[in-house]
Design a protein around this motif. Structure first.
Motif, PDB file in Angstrom:
ATOM      1  N   UNK A 197       0.863  -1.192   0.000  1.00  8.84           N
ATOM      2  CA  UNK A 197       0.000   0.000   0.000  1.00  8.84           C
ATOM      3  C   UNK A 197       0.893   1.233   0.000  1.00  8.84           C
ATOM      4  N   UNK A 198       0.344   2.379  -0.442  1.00 10.26           N
ATOM      5  CA  UNK A 198       1.133   3.611  -0.467  1.00 10.26           C
ATOM      6  C   UNK A 198       0.219   4.819  -0.405  1.00 10.26           C
ATOM      7  N   UNK A 199       0.828   5.951  -0.003  1.00  7.22           N
ATOM      8  CA  UNK A 199       0.064   7.194   0.110  1.00  7.22           C
ATOM      9  C   UNK A 199      -0.684   7.253   1.437  1.00  7.22           C
ATOM     10  N   UNK A 200      -1.223   8.437   1.732  1.00 10.14           N
ATOM     11  CA  UNK A 200      -1.973   8.589   2.997  1.00 10.14           C
ATOM     12  C   UNK A 200      -3.254   7.774   2.953  1.00 10.14           C
ATOM     13  N   UNK A 201      -3.831   7.628   1.752  1.00  7.16           N
ATOM     14  CA  UNK A 201      -5.033   6.795   1.623  1.00  7.16           C
ATOM     15  C   UNK A 201      -4.677   5.330   1.900  1.00  7.16           C
ATOM     16  N   UNK A 202      -3.506   4.924   1.419  1.00  8.81           N
ATOM     17  CA  UNK A 202      -3.034   3.563   1.676  1.00  8.81           C
ATOM     18  C   UNK A 202      -2.837   3.306   3.160  1.00  8.81           C
ATOM     19  N   UNK A 203      -2.275   4.301   3.862  1.00  8.00           N
ATOM     20  CA  UNK A 203      -2.084   4.171   5.317  1.00  8.00           C
ATOM     21  C   UNK A 203      -3.430   3.951   6.001  1.00  8.00           C
ATOM     22  N   UNK A 204      -4.415   4.714   5.550  1.00 12.94           N
ATOM     23  CA  UNK A 204      -5.763   4.621   6.132  1.00 12.94           C
ATOM     24  C   UNK A 204      -6.352   3.223   5.884  1.00 12.94           C
ATOM     25  N   UNK A 205      -6.158   2.738   4.647  1.00 11.93           N
ATOM     26  CA  UNK A 205      -6.670   1.393   4.322  1.00 11.93           C
ATOM     27  C   UNK A 205      -6.021   0.328   5.192  1.00 11.93           C
ATOM     28  N   UNK A 206      -4.767   0.522   5.575  1.00  7.37           N
ATOM     29  CA  UNK A 206      -4.085  -0.450   6.438  1.00  7.37           C
ATOM     30  C   UNK A 206      -4.445  -0.258   7.913  1.00  7.37           C
ATOM     31  N   UNK A 207      -5.225   0.792   8.202  1.00 10.97           N
ATOM     32  CA  UNK A 207      -5.607   1.049   9.593  1.00 10.97           C
ATOM     33  C   UNK A 207      -4.514   1.748  10.384  1.00 10.97           C
ATOM     34  N   UNK A 208      -3.560   2.380   9.688  1.00  7.66           N
ATOM     35  CA  UNK A 208      -2.450   3.064  10.366  1.00  7.66           C
ATOM     36  C   UNK A 208      -2.771   4.552  10.443  1.00  7.66           C
ATOM     37  N   UNK A 209      -2.984   5.047  11.666  1.00  6.42           N
ATOM     38  CA  UNK A 209      -3.402   6.439  11.826  1.00  6.42           C
ATOM     39  C   UNK A 209      -2.285   7.305  12.407  1.00  6.42           C
ATOM     40  N   UNK A 210      -1.386   6.705  13.171  1.00  7.22           N
ATOM     41  CA  UNK A 210      -0.305   7.497  13.776  1.00  7.22           C
ATOM     42  C   UNK A 210       1.027   7.141  13.144  1.00  7.22           C
ATOM     43  N   UNK A 211       1.373   7.830  12.090  1.00  5.63           N
ATOM     44  CA  UNK A 211       2.579   7.492  11.328  1.00  5.63           C
ATOM     45  C   UNK A 211       3.844   7.784  12.132  1.00  5.63           C
ATOM     46  N   UNK A 212       3.749   8.717  13.082  1.00  5.77           N
ATOM     47  CA  UNK A 212       4.937   9.043  13.885  1.00  5.77           C
ATOM     48  C   UNK A 212       5.056   8.188  15.138  1.00  5.77           C
ATOM     49  N   UNK A 213       4.208   7.172  15.230  1.00 10.62           N
ATOM     50  CA  UNK A 213       4.222   6.304  16.405  1.00 10.62           C
ATOM     51  C   UNK A 213       4.250   4.831  15.976  1.00 10.62           C
ATOM     52  N   UNK A 214       5.369   4.401  15.361  1.00  8.58           N
ATOM     53  CA  UNK A 214       5.427   3.019  14.875  1.00  8.58           C
ATOM     54  C   UNK A 214       5.408   2.013  16.030  1.00  8.58           C
ATOM     55  N   UNK A 215       4.980   0.787  15.714  1.00  6.31           N
ATOM     56  CA  UNK A 215       4.924  -0.264  16.730  1.00  6.31           C
ATOM     57  C   UNK A 215       6.288  -0.902  16.973  1.00  6.31           C
ATOM     58  N   UNK A 216       7.140  -0.869  15.956  1.00  9.84           N
ATOM     59  CA  UNK A 216       8.520  -1.345  16.091  1.00  9.84           C
ATOM     60  C   UNK A 216       9.419  -0.363  15.341  1.00  9.84           C
ATOM     61  N   UNK A 217      10.722  -0.377  15.673  1.00  9.27           N
ATOM     62  CA  UNK A 217      11.652   0.516  15.002  1.00  9.27           C
ATOM     63  C   UNK A 217      11.460   1.958  15.447  1.00  9.27           C
ATOM     64  N   UNK A 218      11.852   2.902  14.584  1.00  3.90           N
ATOM     65  CA  UNK A 218      11.842   4.314  14.967  1.00  3.90           C
ATOM     66  C   UNK A 218      11.051   5.150  13.956  1.00  3.90           C
ATOM     67  N   UNK A 219      10.460   6.276  14.416  1.00  6.18           N
ATOM     68  CA  UNK A 219       9.719   7.149  13.491  1.00  6.18           C
ATOM     69  C   UNK A 219      10.651   7.650  12.400  1.00  6.18           C
ATOM     70  N   UNK A 220      10.106   7.899  11.208  1.00 11.00           N
ATOM     71  CA  UNK A 220      10.915   8.369  10.091  1.00 11.00           C
ATOM     72  C   UNK A 220      10.536   9.805   9.736  1.00 11.00           C
ATOM     73  N   UNK A 221      11.526  10.574   9.310  1.00  7.98           N
ATOM     74  CA  UNK A 221      11.313  11.970   8.923  1.00  7.98           C
ATOM     75  C   UNK A 221      10.684  12.022   7.530  1.00  7.98           C
ATOM     76  N   UNK A 222       9.592  12.770   7.390  1.00  8.43           N
ATOM     77  CA  UNK A 222       9.000  13.014   6.070  1.00  8.43           C
ATOM     78  C   UNK A 222       9.455  14.367   5.564  1.00  8.43           C
TER      79      UNK A 222
END
Lengths: 278, 278
Positions: A197-222
């Motif tokens: 998936x890709x794009x902000x719409x893709x994130x939404x489709x995956x159920x990912x709402x907090x892009x700066x709060x990953x479950x593993x690893x570290x947040x990435x700079x946009x």
């Protein structure tokens, strides 16, 4: 390998001696692998789980005999002789009854004669190709661990492994780069292949709402105008283990996310590493 | 095949001559297959789609040369000589720009030298094993077409095939039968394998709310205490085609749901038909 010093061999030795942690960008061109080790009685079900979910769990190797930490039969029968599965990842996680117990630098004290190990392809493997195409992943530029998220893509059940969802890794790109990013990673079927998936719409489709709060690893700079691009991730088997809970009898081991095995396989071996040919 | 009259050969001949429609329960023990035919320029992307979604799209055969309706290279290289892909399904569907256009009894007038055909495993293949285990599917008892539904399981993208969701077929069973049902169908990896969800909670997770209103096939009768059991279904490629829309140039053909190809393969060939070995 003996006295032949491949960059991959050097890297694996550094991991074995606990001189390395995050393996992103290490030994460019060599494929990296995720790990899941479980009691032999559950090996057939986990094997099926990989075959049924090859994008998140592309099986690239499996130990041939329970308890043997050296003999790994790779998918497609590529030779892979120099290897100790108990030490050659920089860091490991231990699970009991589907719950994370603790992390360790090696498995020498906990590995038993009843354990079977599975190697799962890792998206770090195509990062060198992205870099060559002028698309170096952000976490390589910043020296951070790639951001990983729980998604709502269901894992298709196999035996005791029911429930659970796919983990995805994320790299930021500009929208006009995505076609090329998809193209470059498409052939890497055994290391997660093209994005899911890709794009902000893709994130939404995956159920990912907090892009700066990953479950593993570290947040990435946009950077300005960049959007997230998501690939399936080999941490997914750990979610299958969580979901199976106390249906799994005995200890389960996995790698620490971002802390991978550097293999001696290269992108030239991809055709032989097709998931499901073990 | 010549003068050897296999039950599968008889059934295929009946389909070729349009004397058969619903193939459920026909030629017990022989594997059945779904169909997708598309212009050669899209074949590589569709091949990838199958490899990335092997539970809904388990690839069991592919024509070797565009335009050749006879030469099907099966997964695992099983011989499969007697075959005309344009006539041997009881009924076909035609798609243009991702939209269903019409159904036909054969493809003789529309097949072109640029078309490539893919055979996808079919869950009818394990129904004989279910029947032998005392678990005959309801639609076989009632002579109806198995109920099929659009689910919310996403198809993982490959090239032009982005978007779309999996279709599932449904058979009612009592809750205490489900472990055995899963076990019997588990080994049929190349014909969708074990169920993807079960029970009323499973239906909810798949986003299926109207069990008596299937998207394809016919509603099934539930007896006292029975719950739905869902398998991935080879009508799914048609959803991928719908989602791809006008990114597909040229006509696409598929089988009519429930109207399958009866092959000469049997359950003994399952190991050789592992998805992804084409």
């Amino acid at each position: 390998m003996g006295s032949i010093h491949l960059p991959s061999h050097e890297a694996r030795l550094a991991c074995r001696q606990n001189r390395l942690t995050n393996t992103a960008g290490v030994a460019p061109g060599y494929l990296q692998a995720n790990l899941l080790i479980l009691p032999a009685q559950h090996a057939a079900d986990f094997h099926d789980l990989c075959l049924r979910n090859p994008v998140s769990c592309p099986l690239v190797g499996k130990t041939t005999t329970p308890g043997d930490a050296h003999a790994v039969q790779p998918a497609g029968c590529i030779q892979f002789p120099d290897f100790d599965i108990r030490t050659d990842f920089p860091q490991y996680r231990i699970y009991q009854n589907g719950e994370y117990l603790e992390s360790r630098r090696d498995l020498l004290d906990v590995w038993t004669s009843g354990h079977v190990a599975f190697l799962i392809g890792c998206s770090f493997s195509f990062e060198d190709a992205l870099t060559t195409a002028g698309l170096q992943p952000r976490h390589q530029q910043t020296g951070t661990i790639v951001a990983m998220y729980r998604s709502n893509i269901p894992l298709l059940p196999a035996g005791i492994f029911t429930g659970g969802h796919c983990i995805v890794s994320m790299r930021p790109y500009r929208p006009e780069q995505i076609d090329r990013v998809r193209e470059v990673t498409r052939t890497y079927l055994s290391t997660h292949g093209e994005p899911v998936a890709w794009g902000w719409e893709g994130a939404k489709q995956l159920g990912i709402t907090e892009i700066n709060n990953p479950d593993f690893g570290e947040p990435q700079v946009f950077e300005e105008g960049e959007v997230p691009v998501f690939w399936a991730c080999g941490v997914t088997p750990q979610m299958a283990v969580e979901a199976a809970g106390d249906r799994i009898k005995g200890l389960v081991f996995a790698h620490e996310p971002g802390h991978m095995l550097v293999t001696d396989w290269t992108s030239n071996d991809l055709d032989k590493l097709r998931p499901g040919i073990i």
